[in-house]
Design a protein around this motif. Structure first.
Motif, PDB file in Angstrom:
ATOM      1  N   ALA A 364      11.085  86.388 -52.764  1.00  0.00           N
ATOM      2  CA  ALA A 364      11.074  87.727 -53.358  1.00  0.00           C
ATOM      3  C   ALA A 364       9.938  88.563 -52.785  1.00  0.00           C
ATOM      4  O   ALA A 364      10.094  89.768 -52.550  1.00  0.00           O
ATOM      5  N   VAL A 365       8.791  87.923 -52.534  1.00  0.00           N
ATOM      6  CA  VAL A 365       7.664  88.640 -51.954  1.00  0.00           C
ATOM      7  C   VAL A 365       8.003  89.090 -50.534  1.00  0.00           C
ATOM      8  O   VAL A 365       7.718  90.228 -50.132  1.00  0.00           O
ATOM      9  N   ARG A 366       8.632  88.188 -49.763  1.00  0.00           N
ATOM     10  CA  ARG A 366       9.027  88.560 -48.397  1.00  0.00           C
ATOM     11  C   ARG A 366       9.973  89.756 -48.414  1.00  0.00           C
ATOM     12  O   ARG A 366       9.866  90.672 -47.597  1.00  0.00           O
ATOM     13  N   ARG A 367      10.919  89.750 -49.334  1.00  0.00           N
ATOM     14  CA  ARG A 367      11.886  90.842 -49.396  1.00  0.00           C
ATOM     15  C   ARG A 367      11.199  92.151 -49.802  1.00  0.00           C
ATOM     16  O   ARG A 367      11.549  93.226 -49.313  1.00  0.00           O
ATOM     17  N   TYR A 368      10.246  92.065 -50.712  1.00  0.00           N
ATOM     18  CA  TYR A 368       9.493  93.241 -51.142  1.00  0.00           C
ATOM     19  C   TYR A 368       8.803  93.882 -49.938  1.00  0.00           C
ATOM     20  O   TYR A 368       8.892  95.100 -49.719  1.00  0.00           O
ATOM     21  N   VAL A 369       8.144  93.059 -49.147  1.00  0.00           N
ATOM     22  CA  VAL A 369       7.427  93.550 -47.971  1.00  0.00           C
ATOM     23  C   VAL A 369       8.401  94.068 -46.920  1.00  0.00           C
ATOM     24  O   VAL A 369       8.199  95.141 -46.334  1.00  0.00           O
ATOM     25  N   THR A 370       9.467  93.324 -46.693  1.00  0.00           N
ATOM     26  CA  THR A 370      10.431  93.717 -45.668  1.00  0.00           C
ATOM     27  C   THR A 370      11.162  94.996 -46.042  1.00  0.00           C
ATOM     28  O   THR A 370      11.366  95.881 -45.205  1.00  0.00           O
ATOM     29  N   ASP A 371      11.574  95.120 -47.302  1.00  0.00           N
ATOM     30  CA  ASP A 371      12.272  96.322 -47.731  1.00  0.00           C
ATOM     31  C   ASP A 371      11.362  97.556 -47.650  1.00  0.00           C
ATOM     32  O   ASP A 371      11.822  98.653 -47.310  1.00  0.00           O
ATOM     33  N   HIS A 448      22.563  86.716 -40.886  1.00  0.00           N
ATOM     34  CA  HIS A 448      22.544  85.469 -41.671  1.00  0.00           C
ATOM     35  C   HIS A 448      21.219  84.746 -41.469  1.00  0.00           C
ATOM     36  O   HIS A 448      20.597  84.275 -42.437  1.00  0.00           O
ATOM     37  N   LEU A 449      20.768  84.667 -40.222  1.00  0.00           N
ATOM     38  CA  LEU A 449      19.501  83.980 -39.947  1.00  0.00           C
ATOM     39  C   LEU A 449      18.313  84.733 -40.546  1.00  0.00           C
ATOM     40  O   LEU A 449      17.331  84.117 -40.980  1.00  0.00           O
ATOM     41  N   LYS A 450      18.399  86.063 -40.580  1.00  0.00           N
ATOM     42  CA  LYS A 450      17.309  86.823 -41.190  1.00  0.00           C
ATOM     43  C   LYS A 450      17.248  86.544 -42.691  1.00  0.00           C
ATOM     44  O   LYS A 450      16.159  86.411 -43.273  1.00  0.00           O
ATOM     45  N   GLU A 451      18.415  86.470 -43.348  1.00  0.00           N
ATOM     46  CA  GLU A 451      18.437  86.132 -44.768  1.00  0.00           C
ATOM     47  C   GLU A 451      17.790  84.779 -45.018  1.00  0.00           C
ATOM     48  O   GLU A 451      17.040  84.593 -45.977  1.00  0.00           O
ATOM     49  N   LEU A 452      18.088  83.808 -44.159  1.00  0.00           N
ATOM     50  CA  LEU A 452      17.459  82.487 -44.287  1.00  0.00           C
ATOM     51  C   LEU A 452      15.953  82.571 -44.108  1.00  0.00           C
ATOM     52  O   LEU A 452      15.184  81.909 -44.814  1.00  0.00           O
ATOM     53  N   ARG A 453      15.550  83.408 -43.157  1.00  0.00           N
ATOM     54  CA  ARG A 453      14.121  83.569 -42.890  1.00  0.00           C
ATOM     55  C   ARG A 453      13.409  84.149 -44.109  1.00  0.00           C
ATOM     56  O   ARG A 453      12.315  83.713 -44.477  1.00  0.00           O
ATOM     57  N   LEU A 454      14.036  85.121 -44.742  1.00  0.00           N
ATOM     58  CA  LEU A 454      13.444  85.712 -45.938  1.00  0.00           C
ATOM     59  C   LEU A 454      13.429  84.721 -47.093  1.00  0.00           C
ATOM     60  O   LEU A 454      12.492  84.679 -47.890  1.00  0.00           O
ATOM     61  N   GLU A 455      14.484  83.926 -47.192  1.00  0.00           N
ATOM     62  CA  GLU A 455      14.627  83.006 -48.315  1.00  0.00           C
ATOM     63  C   GLU A 455      13.712  81.807 -48.191  1.00  0.00           C
ATOM     64  O   GLU A 455      13.071  81.389 -49.168  1.00  0.00           O
ATOM     65  N   ARG A 456      13.607  81.250 -47.006  1.00  0.00           N
ATOM     66  CA  ARG A 456      12.907  79.968 -46.845  1.00  0.00           C
ATOM     67  C   ARG A 456      11.647  80.040 -46.008  1.00  0.00           C
ATOM     68  O   ARG A 456      10.918  79.050 -45.891  1.00  0.00           O
ATOM     69  N   GLY A 457      11.384  81.188 -45.404  1.00  0.00           N
ATOM     70  CA  GLY A 457      10.237  81.263 -44.520  1.00  0.00           C
ATOM     71  C   GLY A 457      10.618  80.800 -43.119  1.00  0.00           C
ATOM     72  O   GLY A 457      11.797  80.576 -42.812  1.00  0.00           O
ATOM     73  N   PRO A 458       9.641  80.645 -42.227  1.00  0.00           N
ATOM     74  CA  PRO A 458       9.943  80.286 -40.845  1.00  0.00           C
ATOM     75  C   PRO A 458      10.635  78.914 -40.740  1.00  0.00           C
ATOM     76  O   PRO A 458      10.276  77.969 -41.447  1.00  0.00           O
ATOM     77  N   ASP A 460      11.828  75.856 -37.883  1.00  0.00           N
ATOM     78  CA  ASP A 460      11.586  75.457 -36.496  1.00  0.00           C
ATOM     79  C   ASP A 460      12.891  75.589 -35.715  1.00  0.00           C
ATOM     80  O   ASP A 460      13.960  75.853 -36.265  1.00  0.00           O
ATOM     81  N   ARG A 461      12.814  75.410 -34.415  1.00  0.00           N
ATOM     82  CA  ARG A 461      13.964  75.672 -33.547  1.00  0.00           C
ATOM     83  C   ARG A 461      15.167  74.809 -33.927  1.00  0.00           C
ATOM     84  O   ARG A 461      16.305  75.306 -34.016  1.00  0.00           O
ATOM     85  N   ASP A 462      14.921  73.524 -34.155  1.00  0.00           N
ATOM     86  CA  ASP A 462      16.043  72.624 -34.471  1.00  0.00           C
ATOM     87  C   ASP A 462      16.710  73.027 -35.784  1.00  0.00           C
ATOM     88  O   ASP A 462      17.946  73.024 -35.889  1.00  0.00           O
ATOM     89  N   GLU A 463      15.893  73.373 -36.828  1.00  0.00           N
ATOM     90  CA  GLU A 463      16.455  73.792 -38.119  1.00  0.00           C
ATOM     91  C   GLU A 463      17.279  75.057 -37.961  1.00  0.00           C
ATOM     92  O   GLU A 463      18.385  75.187 -38.516  1.00  0.00           O
ATOM     93  N   ALA A 464      16.744  76.019 -37.192  1.00  0.00           N
ATOM     94  CA  ALA A 464      17.443  77.286 -37.018  1.00  0.00           C
ATOM     95  C   ALA A 464      18.779  77.080 -36.316  1.00  0.00           C
ATOM     96  O   ALA A 464      19.797  77.657 -36.700  1.00  0.00           O
ATOM     97  N   GLU A 465      18.791  76.223 -35.282  1.00  0.00           N
ATOM     98  CA  GLU A 465      20.039  75.979 -34.554  1.00  0.00           C
ATOM     99  C   GLU A 465      21.055  75.276 -35.446  1.00  0.00           C
ATOM    100  O   GLU A 465      22.256  75.605 -35.429  1.00  0.00           O
ATOM    101  N   ALA A 466      20.590  74.307 -36.246  1.00  0.00           N
ATOM    102  CA  ALA A 466      21.499  73.593 -37.143  1.00  0.00           C
ATOM    103  C   ALA A 466      22.093  74.549 -38.182  1.00  0.00           C
ATOM    104  O   ALA A 466      23.289  74.487 -38.496  1.00  0.00           O
ATOM    105  N   GLU A 467      21.269  75.434 -38.722  1.00  0.00           N
ATOM    106  CA  GLU A 467      21.765  76.397 -39.711  1.00  0.00           C
ATOM    107  C   GLU A 467      22.775  77.357 -39.089  1.00  0.00           C
ATOM    108  O   GLU A 467      23.784  77.715 -39.714  1.00  0.00           O
ATOM    109  N   LEU A 468      22.526  77.754 -37.846  1.00  0.00           N
ATOM    110  CA  LEU A 468      23.463  78.660 -37.175  1.00  0.00           C
ATOM    111  C   LEU A 468      24.812  77.984 -36.968  1.00  0.00           C
ATOM    112  O   LEU A 468      25.875  78.585 -37.192  1.00  0.00           O
ATOM    113  N   LEU A 469      24.790  76.718 -36.563  1.00  0.00           N
ATOM    114  CA  LEU A 469      26.045  76.001 -36.329  1.00  0.00           C
ATOM    115  C   LEU A 469      26.791  75.773 -37.643  1.00  0.00           C
ATOM    116  O   LEU A 469      28.029  75.838 -37.675  1.00  0.00           O
TER     117      LEU A 469
END
Length: 480
Positions: A364-371, A448-458, A460-469
């Motif tokens: 929620a804090v990330r979204r506040y700042v991003t919005d 979709h990946l940006k939503e994940l970034r806001l929800e869970r924070g950064p 790593d490369r392997d996690e991001a690729e797995a989530e995309l697939l």
């Protein structure tokens, strides 16, 4: 010595000091006009500001010389010349860091349908001064002789800090209704009061402001809002009915307070929020912040509801307020970026409430700042300014909650670089991993990946690729 006499003496002392600063250039220019057989007088706002001790580097002069004669007189002396106002009798020039405008005496007539004058040159300084808006702007000082001309009592009005018109206010406002708005602007800028007869004419003729273009109203209103005391100017707009012509949402904040359903006086609360917002400015007047403070509750009249228990609510007034703000500022021809910033601040000003209940996750804090984006510092200021409760304990708790939120934002920002929240994979990586060309699929995957970034924070490369697939599989997308 009376207070008025003392004020006059002080004003004259300030004027001498200010005029000494510009005299080398002003007197030199005056001698050139005199040699050509013409008068030259420092006039209007320049004389007023000299008497107030705040003369800047923009000087206004008036003369009996016609524009083409002025051009001959300054030829070879001025360091730069501009003639954009020549058809109205004004020649601009620069000399030794001063910007100077020389305008031929005017004896304009008005058709009193539009505000556009029929430009007529005059031959009398006194007649020229009579056509000016207020007596404090109808004073002149000759150069190089330094003779003071004040046929309409402007110096006394300046000492008493009051606005009067050189002639009957009804005639002045009929010629140019914008002068009514200018009265409110000067009240805000100079902290002057308005003479009773001037106020009465403003009330009687407020509707005439509709003859004025939106752009000119907007420009005067911005100057009012950026004045030293915009609250006085705003009250004058509402009390005289001028606000009803171009900013009816402000008048609409005067909600009736029900006998049993008590709530804050939204109008008075709004004026306090504007004043509070001014206290957060660090680099001069911030129109965007002040305007957001003024408009932040304009959605309340349309959303007011009284519950079974007699309580009053204004659900989603920030959404309605943002829409009304956008509509009003668009009608006043504000630039698109200013409209967007102010309406976004109105939309976001309630987001903070609820933080103190411990409901906010890091997401929620990330979204506040991003919005909020680049508006975040202003949003901080607006949210803090919106606390006007007289309950000291409640006010202290809200301040502490916001201190905690700002500290949390700083912590997460330091860890994650919140100013540049982006998906953990860029467009090129998405196209390579999914085997797709540029197009809508890439945009959907990026969001979709940006939503994940806001929800869970950064991630790593392997996690991001797995989530995309995983997302691609759920969407029925497969790599060829």
């Amino acid at each position: 010595m009376s207070e008025t006499t003392r004020a006059l003496t002080d004003a004259q002392r300030r004027a001498v000091h200010e005029l000494m600063r510009v005299s080398p250039v002003a007197d030199e220019l005056g001698r050139r006009f005199a040699a050509a057989g013409h008068e030259l007088h420092l006039v209007g706002g320049s004389v007023r500001d000299a008497l107030l001790g705040r003369l800047g580097d923009d000087l206004d002069f008036t003369t009996d010389a016609r524009p083409e004669q002025t051009l001959r007189i300054i030829d070879g002396w001025a360091e730069a010349v501009w003639t954009t106002g020549q058809e109205f009798g004004t020649i601009g020039l620069a000399r030794r860091g001063l910007r100077i405008e020389v305008t031929t005496f005017r004896a304009d007539a008005y058709d009193r349908v539009s505000r556009n004058p029929i430009v007529q040159y005059g031959d009398s300084l006194v007649d020229d001064l009579r056509r000016r808006d207020f007596a404090v702007n109808a004073m002149a000082v000759s150069v190089p002789g330094h003779e003071f001309t004040d046929p309409y009592g402007g110096l006394t009005d300046l000492a008493e800090r009051v606005l009067r018109t050189p002639g009957a206010p009804e005639d002045s406002f009929a010629d140019d209704p914008l002068r009514m708005l200018r009265a409110a602007r000067f009240a805000a800028q100079l902290r002057f009061s308005v003479a009773p007869e001037v106020r009465a004419a403003m009330v009687a003729m407020a509707g005439d402001l509709s003859r004025i273009t939106a752009e000119r109203i907007r420009d005067e209103f911005v100057k009012l809002m950026c004045g030293a005391d915009p609250i006085t100017g705003l009250r004058l707009l509402v009390d005289t009915g001028l606000a009803e012509t171009f900013l009816p949402e402000l008048t609409g904040l005067k909600l009736e307070i029900d006998e049993h359903a008590q709530h804050k006086d939204v109008y008075e609360h709004t004026l306090i929020v504007v004043r509070n917002a001014m206290g957060h400015e660090t680099d001069g007047p911030d129109f965007t912040l002040r305007m957001a403070a003024l408009m932040h509750d304009v959605g309340k009249p349309a959303t007011k509801a009284v519950g079974p228990d007699g309580g009053v609510s204004f659900h989603h007034h920030e959404v309605v307020g943002a829409r009304l703000t956008k509509q009003r500022m668009k009608a006043l021809k504000f630039p698109k970026d200013v409209i967007s910033d102010v309406s976004e601040l109105v939309m976001l000003h309630l987001r903070f409430y609820g933080y103190g209940r411990g409901e906010w996750t890091d997401s929620a804090v990330r979204r506040y700042v991003t919005d909020a984006g680049p508006l975040l510092p202003r949003l901080h200021s607006l949210t803090r300014s919106d606390v006007t409760t007289r309950n000291r304990r409640k006010a202290a708790q809200l301040a502490a909650d916001y201190d905690a939120l700002e500290a949390r934002i700083a912590r997460i920002a330091a860890e994650e670089d919140l100013a540049r929240v982006r998906p953990d994979l860029d467009g090129n990586a998405i196209m390579e991993l999914l085997g797709v060309p540029p197009g809508p699929v890439v945009g959907r995957a990026w969001r979709h990946l940006k939503e994940l970034r806001l929800e869970r924070g950064p991630l790593d490369r392997d996690e991001a690729e797995a989530e995309l697939l995983r997302w691609a599989a759920a969407e029925g997308l497969t790599k060829p």
